[in-house]
Design a protein around this motif. Structure first.
Motif, PDB file in Angstrom:
ATOM      1  N   PRO A   1       0.822  -1.213   0.000  1.00 20.31           N
ATOM      2  CA  PRO A   1       0.000   0.000   0.000  1.00 20.31           C
ATOM      3  C   PRO A   1       0.858   1.265   0.000  1.00 20.31           C
ATOM      4  O   PRO A   1       1.952   1.296   0.561  1.00 20.31           O
ATOM      5  N   VAL A   2       0.320   2.294  -0.626  1.00 21.51           N
ATOM      6  CA  VAL A   2       0.982   3.591  -0.685  1.00 21.51           C
ATOM      7  C   VAL A   2       0.006   4.632  -0.142  1.00 21.51           C
ATOM      8  O   VAL A   2      -1.139   4.724  -0.594  1.00 21.51           O
ATOM      9  N   ALA A   3       0.440   5.412   0.852  1.00 27.48           N
ATOM     10  CA  ALA A   3      -0.421   6.426   1.464  1.00 27.48           C
ATOM     11  C   ALA A   3      -0.161   7.792   0.854  1.00 27.48           C
ATOM     12  O   ALA A   3       0.872   8.039   0.223  1.00 27.48           O
TER      13      ALA A   3
ATOM     14  N   SER B   1      -7.212  -2.869  -2.228  1.00 29.58           N
ATOM     15  CA  SER B   1      -7.435  -1.510  -1.727  1.00 29.58           C
ATOM     16  C   SER B   1      -8.697  -1.458  -0.876  1.00 29.58           C
ATOM     17  O   SER B   1      -8.724  -0.823   0.190  1.00 29.58           O
ATOM     18  N   ALA B   2      -9.743  -2.156  -1.318  1.00 28.11           N
ATOM     19  CA  ALA B   2     -10.993  -2.173  -0.554  1.00 28.11           C
ATOM     20  C   ALA B   2     -10.788  -2.839   0.809  1.00 28.11           C
ATOM     21  O   ALA B   2     -11.326  -2.371   1.824  1.00 28.11           O
TER      22      ALA B   2
ATOM     23  N   THR C   1      -7.570   6.691  -0.503  1.00 31.22           N
ATOM     24  CA  THR C   1      -8.038   5.660  -1.430  1.00 31.22           C
ATOM     25  C   THR C   1      -6.975   4.581  -1.654  1.00 31.22           C
ATOM     26  O   THR C   1      -7.065   3.805  -2.595  1.00 31.22           O
ATOM     27  N   ALA C   2      -5.952   4.542  -0.840  1.00 33.86           N
ATOM     28  CA  ALA C   2      -4.945   3.479  -0.800  1.00 33.86           C
ATOM     29  C   ALA C   2      -4.609   2.890  -2.164  1.00 33.86           C
ATOM     30  O   ALA C   2      -5.236   1.964  -2.638  1.00 33.86           O
ATOM     31  N   GLY C   3      -3.557   3.435  -2.773  1.00 26.56           N
ATOM     32  CA  GLY C   3      -3.026   2.818  -3.980  1.00 26.56           C
ATOM     33  C   GLY C   3      -1.979   1.773  -3.618  1.00 26.56           C
ATOM     34  O   GLY C   3      -1.719   1.505  -2.434  1.00 26.56           O
ATOM     35  N   PHE C   4      -1.368   1.185  -4.634  1.00 32.91           N
ATOM     36  CA  PHE C   4      -0.384   0.139  -4.378  1.00 32.91           C
ATOM     37  C   PHE C   4       0.843   0.327  -5.251  1.00 32.91           C
ATOM     38  O   PHE C   4       0.746   0.734  -6.420  1.00 32.91           O
ATOM     39  N   ALA C   5       1.987   0.045  -4.666  1.00 30.97           N
ATOM     40  CA  ALA C   5       3.220  -0.116  -5.426  1.00 30.97           C
ATOM     41  C   ALA C   5       3.344  -1.600  -5.732  1.00 30.97           C
ATOM     42  O   ALA C   5       3.435  -2.419  -4.814  1.00 30.97           O
ATOM     43  N   VAL C   6       3.291  -1.950  -7.009  1.00 34.92           N
ATOM     44  CA  VAL C   6       3.331  -3.355  -7.416  1.00 34.92           C
ATOM     45  C   VAL C   6       4.735  -3.668  -7.924  1.00 34.92           C
ATOM     46  O   VAL C   6       5.275  -2.944  -8.771  1.00 34.92           O
ATOM     47  N   GLU C   7       5.314  -4.726  -7.409  1.00 31.88           N
ATOM     48  CA  GLU C   7       6.669  -5.107  -7.790  1.00 31.88           C
ATOM     49  C   GLU C   7       6.652  -6.507  -8.379  1.00 31.88           C
ATOM     50  O   GLU C   7       6.098  -7.441  -7.784  1.00 31.88           O
TER      51      GLU C   7
ATOM     52  N   ALA D   1       3.341  -2.250   7.607  1.00 28.78           N
ATOM     53  CA  ALA D   1       4.032  -3.418   8.140  1.00 28.78           C
ATOM     54  C   ALA D   1       3.328  -4.682   7.666  1.00 28.78           C
ATOM     55  O   ALA D   1       3.318  -5.695   8.351  1.00 28.78           O
ATOM     56  N   PHE D   2       2.712  -4.583   6.495  1.00 30.02           N
ATOM     57  CA  PHE D   2       2.023  -5.718   5.894  1.00 30.02           C
ATOM     58  C   PHE D   2       2.089  -5.562   4.374  1.00 30.02           C
ATOM     59  O   PHE D   2       2.355  -4.468   3.852  1.00 30.02           O
ATOM     60  N   LEU D   3       1.856  -6.633   3.667  1.00 26.60           N
ATOM     61  CA  LEU D   3       1.843  -6.593   2.214  1.00 26.60           C
ATOM     62  C   LEU D   3       1.114  -7.809   1.672  1.00 26.60           C
ATOM     63  O   LEU D   3       0.802  -8.754   2.410  1.00 26.60           O
TER      64      LEU D   3
END
Length: 472
Positions: free
Chosen positions: A21-23, A80-81, A109-115, A145-147
């Motif tokens: 997640p990315v804030a 995200s939901a 709306t919490a986006g994500f950094a996808v690797e 502290a989670f993914l």
């Protein structure tokens, strides 16, 4: 739900992806709600290890297998939901001058950094690379502290969630699994997700502090913990059978997942216990006591769930512990051994006596659960070895949302590799019956001791279930 180390989660080969997640770029705000007592203890221990330069990941997670091809966009929206539903996932922590504080993260709306981690040629390689990622990204003083992660294959894929324990207990992993799958399937099917209302963990933490016991109640709780250590021989009780080694000889932990009884046997066992004024949990505690040949009393640290309402999806750390000690019927005092019927009568009487003692002890323990264990045990002498105590957990996962699909998903709770000097025992009621999960030092001596113990425990449960056909 099976419980395994991630190395044993049968991930299979595939393409590896991480979602973190990315804030929004905004300052963190100190929350009015403190951490829970058990969070506070964990954070202080983590801070002490950090200051000493010791790295010891404490994450736990969950994995589910899903059919078809992974749709990355649908999954990102689904995750995200899930994150936005739970305040326990939108906070981080700090420790200043020994005091743990909760900080609110503006996730919006919490986006994500996808690797993309590339392709793993085997399940072992996939596990190894994910362990490395989970170790790196689940530090409790950094958000997140989670993914989430996925192992994608041509047909079918595995979805994982991992978090430092400060964010999620074992039941939470079941709720997360259901929400991940439900939100993904809803998005893929263009329908609303069917979810329970979400609980607010910070409200639970605040209420826990308001209801904090006074000094008198805390002193009484400390006395009960001291009594447990004294009764167990001067230290808090370890694993029910001797695993060899010692407190200064840590070994890589081994994990055993054993089916103790199928659903029909578990049902007969529970019915026999209830017919004799006990219950499933007291029956299982009594079975453990008999399986380890406890002499006259059985001692354990009993884990309790403290979720306020089963009608809400509660992700957080809702755990307390109480001292458990009860008398064990003397199986050597019976002399009626002339016939099989007499032997059954003796077994019935022995176990019924232990069952009632366990039931009384558990009812007393439930009353003690009003006092959080961590602020009490933190003040006890270190020589009593609370951190090395064996935790006994007796849980029922049949009522979790999505429990009827756990087998379909191949749902498994996964844990970080670790070293240990002792053991812990979880016995879980699941749709397929009763399953035991045991963590212990990975030595030959400990393996033999655990095998003997499990064989005895399985036979006792089956024997009592068979008595149900005769005596009920």
């Amino acid at each position: 739900m099976r419980m395994v180390e991630l190395n044993g989660a049968s991930l299979g080969p595939g393409d590896l992806f991480l979602w973190r997640p990315v804030a929004a770029a905004a300052p963190l705000e100190e929350s009015a709600a403190p951490p829970s007592y058990v969070q506070e203890q964990h954070l202080q221990q983590c801070d002490a290890r950090r200051m000493a330069g010791v790295t010891q990941p404490r994450w736990a997670g969950v994995a589910v297998d899903l059919p078809g091809r992974l749709d990355h966009d649908v999954l990102s929206a689904a995750l995200s939901a899930v994150v936005r539903r739970h305040d326990s996932l939108s906070c981080t922590f700090r420790v200043e001058r020994g005091e743990a504080q909760r900080l609110t993260v503006p996730i919006g709306t919490a986006g994500f950094a996808v690797e993309n981690l590339g392709t793993a040629a085997s399940g072992a390689e996939a596990a190894s690379r994910l362990i490395e990622a989970f170790d790196r990204w689940t530090e409790p003083f950094v958000w997140p502290a989670f993914l989430f992660a996925a192992v994608a294959r041509e047909s079918g894929w595995t979805l994982l969630f991992a978090a430092d324990r400060v964010h999620a207990d074992l039941y939470s992993l079941g709720y997360v699994a259901h929400e991940m799958v439900e939100c993904y399937e809803a998005g893929a099917g263009s329908r609303p997700a069917r979810l329970l209302p979400s609980a607010v963990y910070s409200e639970y933490c605040a209420a826990e502090r308001v209801a904090a016991p006074d000094d008198r109640a805390r002193d009484a709780a400390a006395r009960r913990w001291l009594d447990l250590a004294e009764a167990a021989g001067g230290t808090f009780p370890g694993f029910p059978v001797d695993l060899g080694g010692g407190p200064d000889q840590p070994h890589p932990a081994a994990y055993r997942e054993i089916d103790l009884a199928d659903a029909a046997t578990a049902e007969r066992f529970e019915r026999w216990c209830r017919d004799r004024r006990g219950g499933l949990t007291s029956g299982l505690a009594a079975a453990v006591a008999h399986a380890c040949a406890a002499r006259d009393r059985f001692h354990a640290v009993l884990a309790l769930q403290t979720r306020p309402s089963p009608a809400k999806s509660a992700i957080g750390w809702y755990v307390n512990a109480v001292p458990l000690t009860f008398a064990v019927a003397d199986t050597n005092t019976n002399t009626n051994t002339n016939t099989d019927t007499d032997t059954d009568t003796d077994t019935h009487a022995d176990f019924a006596g232990t069952l009632l003692a366990a039931q009384r002890a558990m009812l007393s323990g439930y009353r003690d659960a009003q006092t959080p264990y961590s602020p009490v045990t933190d003040q006890l002498p270190e020589k009593l070895g609370f951190e090395q105590a064996c935790w006994l957990s007796l849980a029922d996962f049949r009522h979790l949302p999505g429990a009827d699909r756990h087998a379909e998903w191949n749902l498994r709770a996964v844990a970080a590799p670790r070293h240990t000097t002792g053991g812990d025992l979880w016995i879980n009621r699941v749709d397929r019956g009763l399953a035991a999960h045991i963590r212990f030092p990975g030595t030959d001596e400990a393996h033999r001791a655990v095998t003997t113990f499990v064989d005895s425990l399985t036979a006792i449960i089956a024997g009592i279930a068979d008595l149900g056909d005769v005596w009920t």
